[in-house]
Design an enzyme around this catalytic site. Structure first.
Site, PDB file in Angstrom:
ATOM      1  N   HIS A  86      25.424 -29.858 -18.704  1.00 32.83           N
ATOM      2  CA  HIS A  86      24.664 -29.364 -18.243  1.00 32.83           C
ATOM      3  C   HIS A  86      22.890 -28.959 -18.507  1.00 32.83           C
ATOM      4  O   HIS A  86      22.667 -29.181 -19.108  1.00 32.83           O
ATOM      5  CB  HIS A  86      24.945 -28.181 -17.990  1.00 32.83           C
ATOM      6  CG  HIS A  86      24.588 -26.837 -17.027  1.00 32.83           C
ATOM      7  ND1 HIS A  86      24.042 -27.296 -15.075  1.00 32.83           N
ATOM      8  CD2 HIS A  86      23.249 -26.126 -17.530  1.00 32.83           C
ATOM      9  CE1 HIS A  86      23.492 -26.720 -14.907  1.00 32.83           C
ATOM     10  NE2 HIS A  86      22.779 -25.938 -15.860  1.00 32.83           N
TER      11      HIS A  86
ATOM     12  N   ILE B  61      23.605 -56.493   1.699  1.00 31.62           N
ATOM     13  CA  ILE B  61      22.164 -57.197   1.761  1.00 31.62           C
ATOM     14  C   ILE B  61      21.297 -57.236   2.676  1.00 31.62           C
ATOM     15  O   ILE B  61      19.906 -55.952   2.395  1.00 31.62           O
ATOM     16  CB  ILE B  61      22.199 -58.744   1.183  1.00 31.62           C
ATOM     17  CG1 ILE B  61      22.399 -58.843   0.742  1.00 31.62           C
ATOM     18  CG2 ILE B  61      20.797 -59.081   2.103  1.00 31.62           C
ATOM     19  CD1 ILE B  61      23.197 -60.807   0.646  1.00 31.62           C
TER      20      ILE B  61
ATOM     21  N   VAL C  71      23.534 -60.826  18.683  1.00 34.99           N
ATOM     22  CA  VAL C  71      22.499 -61.984  19.036  1.00 34.99           C
ATOM     23  C   VAL C  71      22.956 -62.844  19.579  1.00 34.99           C
ATOM     24  O   VAL C  71      23.775 -63.246  19.183  1.00 34.99           O
ATOM     25  CB  VAL C  71      21.550 -61.912  17.545  1.00 34.99           C
ATOM     26  CG1 VAL C  71      20.330 -62.957  17.944  1.00 34.99           C
ATOM     27  CG2 VAL C  71      21.040 -61.009  16.945  1.00 34.99           C
TER      28      VAL C  71
ATOM     29  N   GLY D 210      28.965 -81.073 -11.099  1.00 34.70           N
ATOM     30  CA  GLY D 210      30.127 -81.545 -11.612  1.00 34.70           C
ATOM     31  C   GLY D 210      31.260 -81.075 -10.340  1.00 34.70           C
ATOM     32  O   GLY D 210      31.292 -81.087  -9.269  1.00 34.70           O
TER      33      GLY D 210
HETATM   34  P1  FAD Z   1      27.861 -67.640  -8.463  1.00 38.72           P
HETATM   35  O1  FAD Z   1      26.586 -66.484  -8.789  1.00 38.72           O
HETATM   36  O2  FAD Z   1      27.373 -68.152  -6.954  1.00 38.72           O
HETATM   37  O3  FAD Z   1      27.393 -68.923  -9.026  1.00 38.72           O
HETATM   38  C1  FAD Z   1      27.841 -69.897  -8.557  1.00 38.72           C
HETATM   39  C2  FAD Z   1      26.705 -71.027  -9.630  1.00 38.72           C
HETATM   40  O4  FAD Z   1      27.090 -72.321  -9.650  1.00 38.72           O
HETATM   41  C3  FAD Z   1      25.734 -71.612  -9.238  1.00 38.72           C
HETATM   42  O5  FAD Z   1      24.750 -71.652 -10.053  1.00 38.72           O
HETATM   43  C4  FAD Z   1      25.720 -72.771  -8.767  1.00 38.72           C
HETATM   44  O6  FAD Z   1      24.249 -73.455  -8.071  1.00 38.72           O
HETATM   45  C5  FAD Z   1      26.496 -73.384  -9.040  1.00 38.72           C
HETATM   46  N1  FAD Z   1      27.634 -74.384  -7.988  1.00 38.72           N
HETATM   47  C6  FAD Z   1      27.604 -74.921  -7.448  1.00 38.72           C
HETATM   48  N2  FAD Z   1      28.419 -76.041  -7.346  1.00 38.72           N
HETATM   49  C7  FAD Z   1      28.331 -76.316  -8.104  1.00 38.72           C
HETATM   50  C8  FAD Z   1      28.568 -77.589  -8.363  1.00 38.72           C
HETATM   51  N3  FAD Z   1      29.374 -78.529  -7.768  1.00 38.72           N
HETATM   52  N4  FAD Z   1      28.642 -78.408 -10.120  1.00 38.72           N
HETATM   53  C9  FAD Z   1      27.555 -77.360 -10.391  1.00 38.72           C
HETATM   54  N5  FAD Z   1      27.270 -76.040 -11.008  1.00 38.72           N
HETATM   55  C10 FAD Z   1      27.562 -76.190  -9.116  1.00 38.72           C
HETATM   56  N6  FAD Z   1      26.734 -58.593  -6.682  1.00 38.72           N
HETATM   57  C11 FAD Z   1      26.646 -57.131  -7.699  1.00 38.72           C
HETATM   58  O7  FAD Z   1      27.656 -57.140  -8.457  1.00 38.72           O
HETATM   59  N7  FAD Z   1      25.786 -56.356  -7.677  1.00 38.72           N
HETATM   60  C12 FAD Z   1      24.782 -56.083  -6.910  1.00 38.72           C
HETATM   61  O8  FAD Z   1      23.944 -55.986  -7.349  1.00 38.72           O
HETATM   62  C13 FAD Z   1      24.492 -57.772  -6.257  1.00 38.72           C
HETATM   63  N8  FAD Z   1      23.725 -58.033  -5.601  1.00 38.72           N
HETATM   64  C14 FAD Z   1      23.605 -59.019  -4.666  1.00 38.72           C
HETATM   65  C15 FAD Z   1      21.930 -59.512  -3.730  1.00 38.72           C
HETATM   66  C16 FAD Z   1      21.822 -60.799  -3.549  1.00 38.72           C
HETATM   67  C17 FAD Z   1      20.276 -60.714  -2.699  1.00 38.72           C
HETATM   68  C18 FAD Z   1      22.802 -61.787  -3.608  1.00 38.72           C
HETATM   69  C19 FAD Z   1      22.843 -62.834  -2.682  1.00 38.72           C
HETATM   70  C20 FAD Z   1      23.789 -61.430  -3.852  1.00 38.72           C
HETATM   71  C21 FAD Z   1      23.747 -60.045  -5.008  1.00 38.72           C
HETATM   72  N9  FAD Z   1      25.746 -59.629  -5.549  1.00 38.72           N
HETATM   73  C22 FAD Z   1      25.169 -58.762  -6.242  1.00 38.72           C
HETATM   74  C23 FAD Z   1      26.745 -60.815  -5.155  1.00 38.72           C
HETATM   75  C24 FAD Z   1      26.815 -61.527  -6.485  1.00 38.72           C
HETATM   76  O9  FAD Z   1      25.676 -62.374  -6.925  1.00 38.72           O
HETATM   77  C25 FAD Z   1      27.646 -62.708  -6.541  1.00 38.72           C
HETATM   78  O10 FAD Z   1      28.767 -61.992  -6.241  1.00 38.72           O
HETATM   79  C26 FAD Z   1      28.116 -63.355  -8.132  1.00 38.72           C
HETATM   80  O11 FAD Z   1      26.299 -64.359  -8.160  1.00 38.72           O
HETATM   81  C27 FAD Z   1      29.188 -64.322  -7.978  1.00 38.72           C
HETATM   82  O12 FAD Z   1      29.247 -64.784  -9.002  1.00 38.72           O
HETATM   83  P2  FAD Z   1      29.970 -66.620  -9.647  1.00 38.72           P
HETATM   84  O13 FAD Z   1      29.558 -66.978 -10.765  1.00 38.72           O
HETATM   85  O14 FAD Z   1      31.229 -65.880  -8.423  1.00 38.72           O
HETATM   86  O15 FAD Z   1      28.607 -67.510  -8.124  1.00 38.72           O
HETATM   87  P1  NAD Z   2      28.148 -58.390   3.904  1.00 36.32           P
HETATM   88  O1  NAD Z   2      29.278 -58.657   4.055  1.00 36.32           O
HETATM   89  O2  NAD Z   2      27.777 -56.893   3.519  1.00 36.32           O
HETATM   90  O3  NAD Z   2      27.393 -57.697   5.199  1.00 36.32           O
HETATM   91  C1  NAD Z   2      27.454 -58.088   6.366  1.00 36.32           C
HETATM   92  C2  NAD Z   2      27.004 -57.432   7.826  1.00 36.32           C
HETATM   93  O4  NAD Z   2      26.667 -58.905   8.819  1.00 36.32           O
HETATM   94  C3  NAD Z   2      28.500 -56.908   7.888  1.00 36.32           C
HETATM   95  O5  NAD Z   2      28.289 -55.379   8.890  1.00 36.32           O
HETATM   96  C4  NAD Z   2      28.556 -57.557   9.425  1.00 36.32           C
HETATM   97  O6  NAD Z   2      29.257 -57.404  10.404  1.00 36.32           O
HETATM   98  C5  NAD Z   2      27.016 -58.341  10.120  1.00 36.32           C
HETATM   99  N1  NAD Z   2      27.359 -59.471  11.064  1.00 36.32           N
HETATM  100  C6  NAD Z   2      28.433 -60.288  10.804  1.00 36.32           C
HETATM  101  N2  NAD Z   2      27.709 -61.095  11.773  1.00 36.32           N
HETATM  102  C7  NAD Z   2      26.666 -60.908  12.150  1.00 36.32           C
HETATM  103  C8  NAD Z   2      26.366 -60.888  13.232  1.00 36.32           C
HETATM  104  N3  NAD Z   2      26.451 -62.586  14.115  1.00 36.32           N
HETATM  105  N4  NAD Z   2      24.897 -60.499  14.479  1.00 36.32           N
HETATM  106  C9  NAD Z   2      25.255 -59.079  13.362  1.00 36.32           C
HETATM  107  N5  NAD Z   2      25.555 -58.975  12.376  1.00 36.32           N
HETATM  108  C10 NAD Z   2      26.439 -59.544  12.198  1.00 36.32           C
HETATM  109  O7  NAD Z   2      27.241 -59.237   3.484  1.00 36.32           O
HETATM  110  P2  NAD Z   2      25.639 -59.480   2.913  1.00 36.32           P
HETATM  111  O8  NAD Z   2      25.545 -58.321   3.479  1.00 36.32           O
HETATM  112  O9  NAD Z   2      25.585 -61.222   3.565  1.00 36.32           O
HETATM  113  O10 NAD Z   2      26.592 -59.996   1.669  1.00 36.32           O
HETATM  114  C11 NAD Z   2      27.125 -60.533   0.999  1.00 36.32           C
HETATM  115  C12 NAD Z   2      27.879 -59.467  -0.414  1.00 36.32           C
HETATM  116  O11 NAD Z   2      27.698 -60.340  -1.219  1.00 36.32           O
HETATM  117  C13 NAD Z   2      28.468 -58.693  -0.083  1.00 36.32           C
HETATM  118  O12 NAD Z   2      29.253 -58.839   1.270  1.00 36.32           O
HETATM  119  C14 NAD Z   2      28.257 -58.343  -1.379  1.00 36.32           C
HETATM  120  O13 NAD Z   2      29.364 -59.017  -1.552  1.00 36.32           O
HETATM  121  C15 NAD Z   2      27.363 -59.212  -2.153  1.00 36.32           C
HETATM  122  N6  NAD Z   2      26.327 -58.279  -2.286  1.00 36.32           N
HETATM  123  C16 NAD Z   2      26.781 -57.889  -3.874  1.00 36.32           C
HETATM  124  C17 NAD Z   2      25.461 -56.403  -3.610  1.00 36.32           C
HETATM  125  C18 NAD Z   2      25.860 -55.321  -4.658  1.00 36.32           C
HETATM  126  O14 NAD Z   2      27.434 -55.186  -5.021  1.00 36.32           O
HETATM  127  N7  NAD Z   2      25.043 -54.134  -4.733  1.00 36.32           N
HETATM  128  C19 NAD Z   2      24.215 -56.837  -3.121  1.00 36.32           C
HETATM  129  C20 NAD Z   2      24.158 -57.365  -2.138  1.00 36.32           C
HETATM  130  C21 NAD Z   2      25.417 -58.854  -1.805  1.00 36.32           C
END
Ligand code: FAD
Ligand code: NAD
Length: 481
Positions: free
Chosen positions: A452, A192, A245, A122
């Site tokens: 409890h 992550i 790094v 989109g």
């Molecule tokens: P997204 O989930 O990124 O969805 C956006 C969608 O838009 C995608 O599917 C993409 O394909 C689509 N899109 C983009 N551009 C276009 C376009 N132009 N046209 C059509 N489609 C498009 N958050 C938590 O709260 N709890 C967790 O435990 C957690 N664990 C995570 C673990 C990992 C490894 C990662 C990477 C993230 C995690 N997060 C977690 C973060 C969470 O996944 C995101 O905050 C969340 O998915 C964001 O939701 P969103 O709908 O904004 O975007």
């Molecule tokens: P993050 O912001 O949690 O951590 C990134 C880390 O990388 C920071 O500590 C930062 O200081 C460090 N960093 C940045 N540049 C660097 C470099 N050049 N060399 C070494 N360290 C560097 O980001 P993330 O772990 O990539 O996760 C992304 C986001 O996804 C999170 O902020 C969170 O919003 C979402 N997420 C949420 C969950 C959850 O809710 N359980 C799980 C996974 C991801």
């Protein structure tokens, strides 16, 4: 296919799909455009969260936790096990099955609510028109009463460690490994890095995390972060702070990382795999026509007001593509708010009460303000803490590490924040979040009856400790600031 809808949502992650469903529940005609394709090339709903984020990472965390428990956690219960092994491809297949079940479930919800799923890309044009290009390259122009941008985020790349998808991988690659790497490097000791580093550590990898900052988990209360670092280090996560790094070199399927350590000395480390997880950035490429009227802010996020309205009339943006924490539940609640506002309601969201959980073992969870934020604000506050080492349920469950911390206003006693490292931290913090949403005081929380033995009793005691009334601790004096 209809070309006119009350609402067109671009992106079907937890922000976009929830917004689409809520808008349809309110009687609006809704289309949701999603470009993601799964490993079989099929369009799939659910975004990062369901496909390559929250859901698959938690599935692997759960499997690896069970494995580590069997290998290391049963001996002192008198349970002897031998011949334990881990079939990594089977573990990945289980994870993929859960993802498929949930993305399929979202498609069913769309059907049940009458949301039209359009698989392709989109792009927002001027005047709330949306250009839709399907996966065969066919383009059409749709008209929307309201447009909602929910295109999420993607991993940040760093030039010194270019992701090749084989040896140097991002979070998506780290969810797909077919064997346990002997040595796993992780750049970034954030959420992550800690979650996925834990998965592979529990399965037997030597894990080294290289973090640029000198403060561990700056988003968390530092008392909790210090405890977390201690516990995670004991589990074998080698967390190196202040690492810069400077280079990576991939040769014959292995990678050498060069970095400047805290003391300025150059170090080299060899790894079988390297995960780059240094944060995420908003996805806005090719999303906005030059005359769409939507502005980005200085960080490249779509600029919105408190109610997620962009500066183009009738265009909204939600989730990771806008300011605020990048969390699935934050985006979903914004989706509900926007759908309801489109339908004429005055819904607002409380950004002050968004829980945040890191799913390590033990979990680390927080809601509201940290002690550092309170100190900085100058607001007078009181603190109550309670250790799981004094919680009966935690000791019975071998989960005595960690604590609950409750922060309350020194004058009004209103709960301002709660941080937990320990068993069921996510659930405990959610209880605090509910209390905070209703403006509860620490005294109110202390007066409630808790079952409890439960982990929740630690929250009860920490709330009592705020006013010096905790029962199961020797120190009864509240700490006031
Ligand atoms: P997204 O989930 O990124 O969805 C956006 C969608 O838009 C995608 O599917 C993409 O394909 C689509 N899109 C983009 N551009 C276009 C376009 N132009 N046209 C059509 N489609 C498009 N958050 C938590 O709260 N709890 C967790 O435990 C957690 N664990 C995570 C673990 C990992 C490894 C990662 C990477 C993230 C995690 N997060 C977690 C973060 C969470 O996944 C995101 O905050 C969340 O998915 C964001 O939701 P969103 O709908 O904004 O975007
Ligand atoms: P993050 O912001 O949690 O951590 C990134 C880390 O990388 C920071 O500590 C930062 O200081 C460090 N960093 C940045 N540049 C660097 C470099 N050049 N060399 C070494 N360290 C560097 O980001 P993330 O772990 O990539 O996760 C992304 C986001 O996804 C999170 O902020 C969170 O919003 C979402 N997420 C949420 C969950 C959850 O809710 N359980 C799980 C996974 C991801």
């Amino acid at each position: 296919m209809s070309t006119t809808y009350d609402v067109i949502v671009i992106g079907a992650g937890p922000a976009g799909y929830v917004c689409a469903i809520r808008a349809a529940q309110l009687g609006l005609s809704v289309a949701c455009i999603e470009r993601y394709r799964d490993a079989e090339g099929q369009g799939a709903l659910g975004g990062t969260c369901l496909n390559v984020g929250c859901v698959p990472s938690k599935a692997l965390l759960d499997s690896s936790h069970k494995y580590a428990e069997v290998v290391h956690g049963l001996g002192h219960h008198g349970i002897a096990v031998s011949g334990v092994s881990c079939d990594v491809p089977a573990l990945i297949r289980r994870k993929n099955g859960i993802v498929k079940q949930l993305t399929g479930g979202t498609a069913m919800l769309f059907k049940a609510n009458g949301v039209t799923a359009l698989f392709g890309s989109g792009r927002l044009l001027a005047g709330r028109k949306v250009e839709f290009t399907d996966h065969d390259g066919q383009t059409s122009v749709l008209e929307a009463g309201h447009g909602v941008l929910a295109t999420g985020s993607r991993p940040i790349d760093i030039p010194v460690a270019p992701v090749d998808g084989k040896t140097i991988i991002d979070s998506t690659g780290a969810l797909e490994l077919d064997a346990v790497p002997k040595r796993l490097g992780v750049i970034g000791a954030g959420v992550i890095g800690l979650e996925l580093g834990s998965v592979w550590r529990r399965l037997g990898a030597e894990v080294v995390l290289m973090e640029a900052m000198d403060v561990f988990l700056p988003i968390m209360d530092q008392q909790i972060a210090r405890e977390a670092r201690k516990v995670l280090t004991k589990q074998g996560l080698d967390i190196r702070m202040s690492c810069r790094v400077t280079a990576t070199e991939v040769r014959r399927g292995k990678v050498t990382v060069t970095y400047l350590a805290a003391d300025g000395a150059e170090q080299k480390e060899g790894f079988d795999k390297l995960i780059v997880c240094v944060g995420r950035r908003p996805v806005t490429d090719n999303l906005l026509a030059p005359d769409s009227g939507v502005n980005l802010d200085e960080r490249g996020l779509v600029f919105v007001d408190d109610n997620c309205a962009t500066n183009a009339p009738g265009v909204w943006a939600i989730g990771d593509v806008v300011r605020g924490p990048m969390l699935a539940h934050k985006g979903s609640e914004e989706g509900v708010m926007v759908a309801e506002r489109i339908a004429g309601q005055q819904t607002q969201m409380n950004y002050g009460v968004i829980p945040n959980v890191i799913y390590t073992d033990p979990e680390i969870a927080a809601v509201g303000l940290t002690e550092e934020q309170l100190k900085q604000s100058g607001e007078p506050y009181k603190v109550g803490t309670f250790p799981f080492a004094a919680n009966a349920r935690a000791l019975a469950a071998d989960a005595g590490a960690g604590m609950v911390k409750v922060l309350a206003h020194a004058d009004t006693d209103r709960v301002l924040g709660c941080q937990v490292i320990g068993p069921a931290a996510a659930e405990l913090v959610q209880q605090a979040a509910i209390a905070m949403e209703f403006g509860t005081s620490a005294e109110d929380l202390g007066m409630m009856v808790f079952a409890h033995p439960t982990f929740s009793e630690a929250l009860h005691e920490a709330a009592l400790a705020v006013n010096g009334h905790a029962i199961h601790t020797a120190s009864r004096r509240a700490r006031k600031k």
